[in-house]
Design an enzyme around this catalytic site. Structure first.
Site, PDB file in Angstrom:
ATOM      1  N   ASP A   1     -79.614 -42.109  20.844  1.00  5.63           N
ATOM      2  CA  ASP A   1     -79.492 -41.079  19.820  1.00  5.63           C
ATOM      3  C   ASP A   1     -80.412 -41.463  18.660  1.00  5.63           C
ATOM      4  O   ASP A   1     -80.899 -42.603  18.586  1.00  5.63           O
ATOM      5  CB  ASP A   1     -78.025 -41.002  19.376  1.00  5.63           C
TER       6      ASP A   1
ATOM      7  N   ASP B   1     -73.731 -42.550  17.817  1.00  2.37           N
ATOM      8  CA  ASP B   1     -72.806 -42.795  16.707  1.00  2.37           C
ATOM      9  C   ASP B   1     -71.849 -41.650  16.433  1.00  2.37           C
ATOM     10  O   ASP B   1     -70.952 -41.795  15.609  1.00  2.37           O
ATOM     11  CB  ASP B   1     -73.612 -43.040  15.419  1.00  2.37           C
TER      12      ASP B   1
END
Length: 274
Positions: free
Chosen positions: A37, A217
């Site tokens: 990510d 996250d």
């Protein structure tokens, strides 16, 4: 999003950096395939998306790692936007939560038939949120992000209400969320997890000799953590970047983007040493 079993907390889950030797032992002689990510993982969360600048040293680590194993960036950002921010040619980029994928010899787009609905919903959101100071409507090709980090606390709920009202008028779209963000995406069974599994198959990485790793996250990254966990024990690893601990389907943890960069550096060194 369909109902999911409650994930376990990251509390007590091992740090992939502090316990790197144990992590490497788990990897064994398998080659990792690394999925990353961007916001909150490679860079800290900031008030505006354009301010999330990748540190040159982390970029160098990712470039070095990509010479040792497959690396893909899987982001909620628009594909061209995340590719520009990362700035490494020949990586695989999956933008808009995997709806838009590009890599060497690879091009996939999911949900092009919903672009008209996204256009109309964007116009309505801009109209509804015009007077809300700090609300940012960000159009991506396959999604609309509504950022609330700069909205005063007592107006945040009204922004969420407006997003849900607009979504109700467009059944071909669905609402998802994350840290200080609401999103409208095509209402199809596709997400970061399905994008990762698809890439594993397309790239010939679904076999037992490869161990996919996903660093993320946010809530949208949980789709990828769950998808890897569903492959079976020891066949996929999720690493949640977050402090303090939060519910997650990931098996390992890191506290912040700085730790994520240090972990990737350690992984690159370990792979280079054979």
């Amino acid at each position: 999003m369909t109902d999911q079993p409650s994930p376990a907390s990251t509390e007590g889950k091992p740090s992939a950096l502090v316990r790197f030797d144990a992590f490497a032992a788990m990897l064994g002689d398998r080659r990792p395939a690394v999925f990353l990510d961007y916001d909150g993982t490679l860079t800290p969360i900031v008030e505006r998306p354009d301010l999330a600048i990748l540190n040159d040293s982390v970029r160098a680590v990712i470039r070095r790692l990509a010479g040792l194993c497959p690396v893909a960036v899987v982001s909620g950002r628009d594909l061209e936007d995340v590719a520009r921010h990362v700035g490494i040619d020949d990586l695989i980029y999956a933008g808009s939560h995997g709806f838009d994928i590009r890599g060497p010899g690879l091009r996939t787009q999911i949900g092009e038939e919903y672009l008209g609905d996204l256009d109309a919903a964007e116009a309505e959101l801009l109209r509804r949120l015009h007077g809300v100071e700090g609300a940012l409507v960000e159009r991506k090709r396959f999604a609309i992000a509504i950022h609330t980090r700069r909205v005063v606390p007592d107006r945040k709920a009204s922004v969420g209400d407006a997003v849900r009202d607009v979504a109700a008028a467009f059944p071909n779209l669905r609402v998802t969320g994350g840290k200080e963000i609401h999103e409208l995406r095509p209402n199809v069974p596709w997400d970061k997890g399905k994008a990762v599994l698809s890439l594993l198959d397309t790239l010939g990485l679904a076999g037992p000799e490869t161990l996919p790793l996903y660093l993320g996250d946010d809530e949208t990254d949980e789709d990828a953590f769950r998808a890897l966990a569903a492959r079976g024990e020891g066949r996929g690893v999720g690493i949640r970047v977050m402090d303090p601990p939060a519910p997650s389907a990931a098996g390992w943890s890191l506290k912040a983007p700085a730790e994520a960069g240090a972990f990737l550096d350690r992984l690159a060194v370990w792979l280079a040493e054979g």
